[in-house]
Motif scaffolding. Structure first.
Motif, PDB file in Angstrom:
ATOM      1  N   ALA A  23       0.426  -8.602  -3.445  1.00  0.00           N
ATOM      2  CA  ALA A  23       0.168  -7.831  -2.915  1.00  0.00           C
ATOM      3  C   ALA A  23      -0.092  -6.354  -3.600  1.00  0.00           C
ATOM      4  CB  ALA A  23       0.800  -7.705  -1.623  1.00  0.00           C
ATOM      5  N   TYR A  24       1.214  -6.046  -4.411  1.00  0.00           N
ATOM      6  CA  TYR A  24       1.125  -4.868  -4.915  1.00  0.00           C
ATOM      7  C   TYR A  24      -0.080  -4.734  -6.072  1.00  0.00           C
ATOM      8  CZ  TYR A  24       3.022  -0.965  -7.495  1.00  0.00           C
ATOM      9  OH  TYR A  24       3.141   0.264  -8.097  1.00  0.00           O
ATOM     10  N   LEU A  25      -0.529  -5.800  -6.860  1.00  0.00           N
ATOM     11  CA  LEU A  25      -1.297  -5.737  -7.598  1.00  0.00           C
ATOM     12  C   LEU A  25      -2.830  -5.531  -6.925  1.00  0.00           C
ATOM     13  CD1 LEU A  25      -0.359  -8.470 -10.247  1.00  0.00           C
ATOM     14  CD2 LEU A  25      -0.424  -6.259 -10.662  1.00  0.00           C
ATOM     15  N   ALA A  67       0.722  -1.267  -0.008  1.00  0.00           N
ATOM     16  CA  ALA A  67       0.061  -0.080  -0.014  1.00  0.00           C
ATOM     17  C   ALA A  67       0.913   1.345   0.034  1.00  0.00           C
ATOM     18  CB  ALA A  67      -0.797  -0.031   1.194  1.00  0.00           C
ATOM     19  N   ALA A  68       1.922   1.352   0.764  1.00  0.00           N
ATOM     20  CA  ALA A  68       3.060   2.541   1.048  1.00  0.00           C
ATOM     21  C   ALA A  68       3.471   2.808  -0.433  1.00  0.00           C
ATOM     22  CB  ALA A  68       3.899   2.235   1.755  1.00  0.00           C
ATOM     23  N   TRP A  69       3.733   1.540  -1.062  1.00  0.00           N
ATOM     24  CA  TRP A  69       4.399   1.687  -2.633  1.00  0.00           C
ATOM     25  C   TRP A  69       3.654   2.243  -3.663  1.00  0.00           C
ATOM     26  CZ3 TRP A  69       9.061   2.120  -4.055  1.00  0.00           C
ATOM     27  CH2 TRP A  69      10.301   1.435  -3.639  1.00  0.00           C
ATOM     28  N   VAL A  70       2.290   2.084  -3.536  1.00  0.00           N
ATOM     29  CA  VAL A  70       1.205   2.453  -4.377  1.00  0.00           C
ATOM     30  C   VAL A  70       1.263   3.916  -4.171  1.00  0.00           C
ATOM     31  CG1 VAL A  70      -1.183   2.225  -5.021  1.00  0.00           C
ATOM     32  CG2 VAL A  70       0.020   0.150  -4.833  1.00  0.00           C
ATOM     33  N   VAL A  71       0.908   4.236  -2.851  1.00  0.00           N
ATOM     34  CA  VAL A  71       0.726   5.598  -2.546  1.00  0.00           C
ATOM     35  C   VAL A  71       2.134   6.483  -3.044  1.00  0.00           C
ATOM     36  CG1 VAL A  71       0.829   7.493  -1.044  1.00  0.00           C
ATOM     37  CG2 VAL A  71      -0.536   5.347  -0.591  1.00  0.00           C
ATOM     38  N   ARG A  72       3.263   5.996  -3.090  1.00  0.00           N
ATOM     39  CA  ARG A  72       4.449   6.508  -3.299  1.00  0.00           C
ATOM     40  C   ARG A  72       4.653   6.886  -4.915  1.00  0.00           C
ATOM     41  NH1 ARG A  72      10.816   4.282  -1.913  1.00  0.00           N
ATOM     42  NH2 ARG A  72      11.654   5.838  -3.083  1.00  0.00           N
ATOM     43  N   ILE A  73       4.322   5.552  -5.515  1.00  0.00           N
ATOM     44  CA  ILE A  73       4.414   5.594  -6.951  1.00  0.00           C
ATOM     45  C   ILE A  73       3.287   6.492  -7.457  1.00  0.00           C
ATOM     46  CG2 ILE A  73       3.849   4.330  -9.148  1.00  0.00           C
ATOM     47  CD1 ILE A  73       6.612   3.706  -7.898  1.00  0.00           C
ATOM     48  N   ASP A  74       2.266   6.678  -6.845  1.00  0.00           N
ATOM     49  CA  ASP A  74       1.460   7.620  -7.446  1.00  0.00           C
ATOM     50  C   ASP A  74       1.732   9.164  -7.313  1.00  0.00           C
ATOM     51  OD1 ASP A  74      -1.913   8.016  -8.065  1.00  0.00           O
ATOM     52  OD2 ASP A  74      -1.648   9.606  -6.463  1.00  0.00           O
ATOM     53  N   ARG A  75       2.536   9.361  -6.467  1.00  0.00           N
ATOM     54  CA  ARG A  75       3.021  10.730  -6.238  1.00  0.00           C
ATOM     55  C   ARG A  75       4.378  11.232  -6.924  1.00  0.00           C
ATOM     56  NH1 ARG A  75       2.695  10.836   0.212  1.00  0.00           N
ATOM     57  NH2 ARG A  75       0.361  11.326   0.584  1.00  0.00           N
ATOM     58  N   VAL A  76       5.149  10.167  -7.404  1.00  0.00           N
ATOM     59  CA  VAL A  76       6.319  10.301  -8.143  1.00  0.00           C
ATOM     60  C   VAL A  76       6.430   9.760  -9.414  1.00  0.00           C
ATOM     61  CG1 VAL A  76       7.686  11.002  -6.169  1.00  0.00           C
ATOM     62  CG2 VAL A  76       7.385   8.598  -6.703  1.00  0.00           C
TER      63      VAL A  76
END
Length: 311
Positions: free
Chosen positions: A47-49, A15-24
């Motif tokens: 999990a990422y998907l 979940a943290a990676w998805v938020v980070r990728i959405d921002r940068v």
């Protein structure tokens, strides 16, 4: 010896990676770091998907609210008066309060995702109302009712504080959920650490780390509060439009479904304390009622507005 991460830890990191990728978006360094993380454990890709799918659902909800704002003609909005404000609120819009705060709300069965002015993300669950106020020294969120998940942008000079009745939850750069109940507040931490206490007993507080959950009573706050480890994914199933029943009583389960639906579920008193388990769609109370009735040896009676579970 290498210790494998727990499923809860992997889901939190995803979940943290998805938020980070959405921002940068399109940052090659971040993309390389994500690829390395995904390669570290075979469970991480799935999990990422799943986290991406949940994030997209919330973006779709947010875009729908934005489209309503764009397409509603100004003259028509003004003509609606108070009814228009209520309708806008049901769509997840916000208005300014006298103290400069912004109020965000959801209707029955709705959830919205909002990026706050400091870069934090707030996801509101069904029938919720929050007031957000940013000051030079603090970031303040008042949960007047309902439930929300927060992914807090790091800013050590401005603590992020959520109030729910007398309960206070403070964090800097973490992720957690707060649910306001009658006389109590549930806190669930998905990453980082938070501190929680009650204004009625301000000298006593409790620290919670990722994977921990607690229910704080208004009157006692951190005193004698029982911290639970695990079950975070089930507690946040609402963010995927689901409800997980893990030993709830039938009455509690019916009340949980009634939070999301106009079609209400009632339970005959003789069955109210029977325990039920299962994984259901929050918007399908009829399927829940049929399954639950089978579990407790009852049957359902139904009309246009209510499904009753009876012997």
């Amino acid at each position: 010896m290498h210790v494998r991460d727990s499923a809860d830890a992997i889901n939190r990191d995803a979940a943290a990676w998805v938020v980070r990728i959405d921002r940068v978006r399109d940052d090659p360094t971040t993309a390389a770091e994500l690829a390395a993380w995904l390669a570290g454990d075979t469970r991480r890709q799935g999990a990422y998907l799943r986290a991406q799918a949940m994030w997209q659902q919330l973006e779709d909800v947010d875009e729908s609210a934005a489209r309503i704002r764009r397409e509603m003609p100004r003259r028509r909005f003004m003509a609606l008066g108070g009814a228009g404000i209520v309708a806008a609120a049901m769509a997840g819009l916000f208005w300014l309060g006298g103290d400069g705060s912004r109020a965000y709300t959801t209707g029955l069965g709705e959830r919205t995702r909002t990026e706050l002015t400091d870069g934090s993300v707030m996801v509101l669950n069904t029938a919720s109302l929050s007031h957000v106020r940013m000051t030079p020294s603090r970031r303040l969120v008042e949960m007047e009712r309902g439930e929300a998940w927060f992914h807090v942008a790091k800013d050590r000079s401005r603590p992020f504080i959520v109030s729910a009745g007398p309960i206070r939850v403070e964090a800097v750069g973490t992720a957690f959920a707060v649910r306001r109940r009658n006389g109590a507040t549930d806190v669930t931490v998905t990453s980082g650490t938070v501190r929680a206490w009650s204004e009625t007993t301000p000298t006593r507080f409790i620290s919670l780390k990722a994977g921990h959950r607690v229910r704080l009573q208004d009157a006692t706050g951190a005193s004698n509060a029982a911290v639970r480890n695990g079950g975070v994914e089930q507690a946040l199933a609402w963010s995927r439009g689901e409800i997980v029943l893990d030993g709830m009583t039938l009455a509690e389960a019916a009340a949980e479904f009634n939070r999301y639906n106009r079609h209400q579920v009632t339970v005959e008193e003789s069955l109210a304390n029977r325990k039920v388990v299962g994984w259901f769609q929050a918007g399908d109370p009829e399927s829940f009622a049929r399954s639950a009735a089978t579990m407790v040896g009852g049957h359902v009676e139904q009309d246009e507005t209510t499904t009753r579970i009876v012997r």
